[in-house]
Design a protein around this motif. Structure first.
Motif, PDB file in Angstrom:
ATOM      1  N   ILE A   1       0.767  -1.194  -0.034  1.00 49.44           N
ATOM      2  CA  ILE A   1       0.045  -0.048   0.086  1.00 49.44           C
ATOM      3  C   ILE A   1       0.971   1.286  -0.042  1.00 49.44           C
ATOM      4  N   ARG A   2       1.975   1.276   0.712  1.00 50.88           N
ATOM      5  CA  ARG A   2       2.897   2.500   0.926  1.00 50.88           C
ATOM      6  C   ARG A   2       3.671   2.614  -0.660  1.00 50.88           C
ATOM      7  N   ALA A   3       3.979   1.618  -1.308  1.00 51.65           N
ATOM      8  CA  ALA A   3       4.785   1.711  -2.504  1.00 51.65           C
ATOM      9  C   ALA A   3       3.719   2.392  -3.433  1.00 51.65           C
ATOM     10  N   PHE A   4       2.409   1.768  -3.475  1.00 44.79           N
ATOM     11  CA  PHE A   4       1.340   2.116  -4.512  1.00 44.79           C
ATOM     12  C   PHE A   4       1.185   3.627  -4.030  1.00 44.79           C
ATOM     13  N   ASN A   5       0.970   4.069  -3.214  1.00 41.73           N
ATOM     14  CA  ASN A   5       0.547   5.429  -2.630  1.00 41.73           C
ATOM     15  C   ASN A   5       1.925   6.324  -3.106  1.00 41.73           C
ATOM     16  N   ASP A   6       3.127   5.969  -2.849  1.00 45.81           N
ATOM     17  CA  ASP A   6       4.316   6.809  -3.058  1.00 45.81           C
ATOM     18  C   ASP A   6       4.605   6.828  -4.816  1.00 45.81           C
ATOM     19  N   ASN A   7       3.762   5.999  -5.547  1.00 48.54           N
ATOM     20  CA  ASN A   7       4.102   6.094  -7.148  1.00 48.54           C
ATOM     21  C   ASN A   7       2.980   6.331  -7.786  1.00 48.54           C
ATOM     22  N   MET A   8       1.817   6.795  -7.105  1.00 44.77           N
ATOM     23  CA  MET A   8       0.332   7.323  -7.638  1.00 44.77           C
ATOM     24  C   MET A   8       0.860   8.634  -8.207  1.00 44.77           C
ATOM     25  N   VAL A   9       0.300   8.938  -9.239  1.00 47.24           N
ATOM     26  CA  VAL A   9       0.402  10.291  -9.827  1.00 47.24           C
ATOM     27  C   VAL A   9      -1.154  10.752  -9.957  1.00 47.24           C
ATOM     28  N   PHE A  10      -1.281  12.087  -9.275  1.00 45.28           N
ATOM     29  CA  PHE A  10      -2.580  12.508  -9.345  1.00 45.28           C
ATOM     30  C   PHE A  10      -2.920  13.542 -10.331  1.00 45.28           C
ATOM     31  N   PHE A  11      -4.011  13.617 -10.831  1.00 41.84           N
ATOM     32  CA  PHE A  11      -4.593  14.535 -11.840  1.00 41.84           C
ATOM     33  C   PHE A  11      -5.051  15.746 -11.346  1.00 41.84           C
ATOM     34  N   TYR A  12      -4.560  16.851 -11.672  1.00 48.57           N
ATOM     35  CA  TYR A  12      -5.138  18.184 -11.122  1.00 48.57           C
ATOM     36  C   TYR A  12      -5.780  19.123 -12.483  1.00 48.57           C
TER      37      TYR A  12
END
Length: 136
Positions: free
Chosen positions: A29-40
């Motif tokens: 879960i931590r690795a997934f959150n660190d690599n997630m790219v958000f759209f703004y």
């Protein structure tokens, strides 16, 4: 009453397996959150809603008349808008074929000194897009 050694050993094994599974799940879960790219959108980015110090994506329409190419290089400057706010973008590299003024685009990169410095440009197409080979 004293517990048997076999029962205690089994309890330690169960506890160890549960701890290992929990640790693995936390790491994933931590690795997934660190690599997630958000759209703004430009409005969200300029309002400070995006986290700093990490790569993110900005999306909107390429403003008509805003594309400027730097002669002799692959550097391009343009503005992306969400019809409310506009943000300047700079990118060096090969652009996708669908990248055009007045069309949707997504840029991945970082905001630096009021300019979005893109490391990747993705062109969006509308839901009616059909590859040229299939149009006939």
């Amino acid at each position: 009453m004293m517990k048997s050694p076999a029962r205690r050993k089994r309890l330690f094994w169960i506890a160890g397996i549960a701890l290992a599974v929990s640790g693995t799940a936390w790491g994933v879960i931590r690795a997934f959150n660190d690599n997630m790219v958000f759209f703004y959108t430009p409005t969200q980015l300029l309002a400070g809603e995006a986290p700093g110090g990490r790569s993110l994506r900005i999306g909107g329409m390429v403003e008509t008349g805003s594309i400027e190419r730097e002669p002799g290089t692959l550097t391009i400057r343009f503005r992306i808008t969400d019809q409310d706010k506009t943000l300047p973008v700079t990118y060096t590299g090969v652009l996708p074929d669908l990248f055009k003024e007045g069309k949707g685009a997504v840029a991945q990169g970082e905001l630096k000194n009021g300019v979005f410095v893109a490391s990747e440009i993705l062109a969006k197409h509308d839901e009616n897009y059909m590859p040229p080979k299939l149009k006939n």
